[in-house]
Motif scaffolding. Structure first.
Motif, short mmCIF file in Angstrom:
data_model
loop_
_atom_site.label_atom_id
_atom_site.label_comp_id
_atom_site.label_asym_id
_atom_site.label_seq_id
_atom_site.Cartn_x
_atom_site.Cartn_y
_atom_site.Cartn_z
N ALA A 171 0.83 -1.21 0.00
CA ALA A 171 0.00 0.00 0.00
C ALA A 171 0.86 1.25 0.00
N LEU A 172 1.94 1.24 0.78
CA LEU A 172 2.84 2.40 0.80
C LEU A 172 3.49 2.61 -0.56
N GLY A 173 3.88 1.52 -1.21
CA GLY A 173 4.48 1.64 -2.53
C GLY A 173 3.52 2.23 -3.55
N VAL A 174 2.26 1.79 -3.50
CA VAL A 174 1.25 2.33 -4.42
C VAL A 174 1.02 3.81 -4.15
N ILE A 175 0.95 4.17 -2.87
CA ILE A 175 0.76 5.59 -2.52
C ILE A 175 1.94 6.42 -3.00
N ALA A 176 3.15 5.89 -2.82
CA ALA A 176 4.34 6.62 -3.26
C ALA A 176 4.30 6.87 -4.77
N LEU A 177 3.96 5.84 -5.53
CA LEU A 177 3.86 6.00 -6.98
C LEU A 177 2.77 7.00 -7.35
N GLY A 178 1.64 6.94 -6.65
CA GLY A 178 0.55 7.86 -6.93
C GLY A 178 0.93 9.30 -6.65
N VAL A 179 1.66 9.54 -5.55
CA VAL A 179 2.08 10.91 -5.22
C VAL A 179 3.04 11.46 -6.27
N ILE A 180 3.97 10.62 -6.71
CA ILE A 180 4.94 11.07 -7.72
C ILE A 180 4.23 11.41 -9.03
N LEU A 181 3.30 10.55 -9.45
CA LEU A 181 2.56 10.83 -10.68
C LEU A 181 1.71 12.09 -10.54
#
Length: 403
Positions: A171-181
């Protein structure tokens, strides 16, 4: 005090159910036994539990409960058909109830329970018919089903632990990718008009890099998605081939820390299944062939298959396993001791317990390391983007003051 739902066997042999208030699960069991009842299942009610829809997938927990209930009823002295009839009545999920009704009908026609379960191999685990057949052969069917239920419950608990442990980092990895995008697609473009008027060579290199990355992602988003989808499809196709899957399984075992964790998880499954089968009276070669099915790593499964062939020819178990180096050293020691003392089943059960604790500790370590790494990495990336934008804005202010 908590309220527990229970199903129990009354002194008359009838199955009863209801609710009881007790301070703990153990107190609830004690209260029922004092009342002359033999507990079958005791659980604290869960609010908002959704029922499985008709035709949906049957949860493993329900199948485990069926075997546990049958084990208790048979050990209490009920005939098999009566125990099955009670189990059918207590199942709420229509698809599972229909399957159990078919099993009951087959048993009443004179078929062994093991054969009736084998007819529904898509529902019941492969170990169930073998352990049931062994229980039928030695006259201890109730004990065999109780042991099967315990093994299935432990396996299900391990799956839940692994799933829960991996949920947070993913979940943290998905959130990190979402924030960067989000930063690249929506935040950075807001400053493009401002930066476009900057004199050549006045923008910091970091700002130019972030702006270029934002423009590249927006201009080639569909191409990037297509490339990623193609790469995923190619990887899936390669791994679907025996050679590709074998390479991946072998490589995973060599990865530091992760390889040890995977090896221990697979060994727990193998040892737990093999120990339960042996204690249930299944011959060692057949037990090995069945326990091998619980091992999902292809490299380890292939090695165990080779060992199974050696055992069928009269060879030992510990020596060929040691030669293939697929099990942890601790596991080999337990297996060797079990062979020497003729206590292979109990030693395998003990091994699965010890390694299961080790798996829990290692999972906690992985989460303890992965979580801060992901959080810090996300913070650094976002901070770098913000800093690059702010440095460019401050550069504009300096130019304005100088003019």
């Amino acid at each position: 005090m908590a309220t527990f739902q229970y199903r129990a066997l009354a002194a008359s042999g009838a199955a009863v159910s209801g609710q009881i208030e007790a301070a703990s699960h153990a107190d609830a069991v004690g209260s029922l036994r004092k009342a002359g009842m033999r507990p079958i299942e005791i659980a604290e009610p869960k609010a908002g539990a959704a029922r499985t829809k008709r035709g949906g997938k049957t949860p493993a927990r329900l199948i485990t409960n069926v075997f546990a209930e049958l084990g208790v009823l048979l050990q209490a002295g009920l005939p098999l058909d009566r125990a099955l009839a009670i189990a059918v009545e207590n199942v709420e999920q229509p698809p599972l109830r229909a399957r159990l009704a078919d099993v009951l009908a087959a048993v009443r026609e004179g078929k062994p329970l093991s054969a009736a379960l084998s007819a529904h191999s898509d529902l019941f685990p492969g170990l169930a018919p073998a352990m049931t057949e062994a229980g039928e052969a030695n006259g201890k069917l109730g004990e065999a089903l109780a042991r099967l239920a315990q093994m299935l419950e432990q396996a299900d608990e391990q799956r839940r632990q692994i799933g829960s442990a991996m949920t947070y980092p993913i979940a943290l990895g998905v959130i990190a990718l979402g924030v960067i995008l989000l930063m690249l697609l929506f935040v950075v473009p807001q400053f493009e008009g401002l930066f476009a008027s900057a004199p050549p060579g006045k923008l910091p290199a970091a700002s130019l890099f972030v702006m270029g990355a934002s423009q590249f992602v927006r201009a080639n988003g569909l191409i990037i998605l297509a490339v990623l989808a193609g790469a995923g499809f190619a990887a899936r196709t390669a791994l679907a081939r025996p050679g590709g899957a074998a390479w991946l399984d072998r490589t995973i075992l060599d990865v530091p820390q992760i390889g040890v964790l995977v090896r221990n998880i697979e060994t727990v499954r193998f040892a737990r299944s093999l120990g339960a089968l042996i204690e249930g009276g299944v011959p060692l070669p057949n037990a090995l062939a069945l326990a091998r099915r619980t091992v999902t790593n292809g490299h380890m499964s292939a090695a165990i298959g080779e060992v199974t062939d050696i055992v069928r020819q009269g060879g030992g178990l510990a020596a060929p396993l040691a030669e293939r180096r697929v099990l942890p050293t601790m596991a080999l020691s337990f297996i060797r001791t079990g062979e020497e003392t003729s206590q292979l089943g109990p030693m395998l059960a003990r091994l699965s317990t010890v390694l299961d604790r080790d798996v829990k500790v290692r999972l906690e370590r992985v989460i303890a390391v992965a979580t801060p790494v992901i959080v810090v990495s996300l913070g650094v990336l976002v901070a770098a983007m913000v800093a690059s934008i702010m440095s460019a804005i401050l550069g504009f202010n300096d130019l304005a003051v100088a003019q």
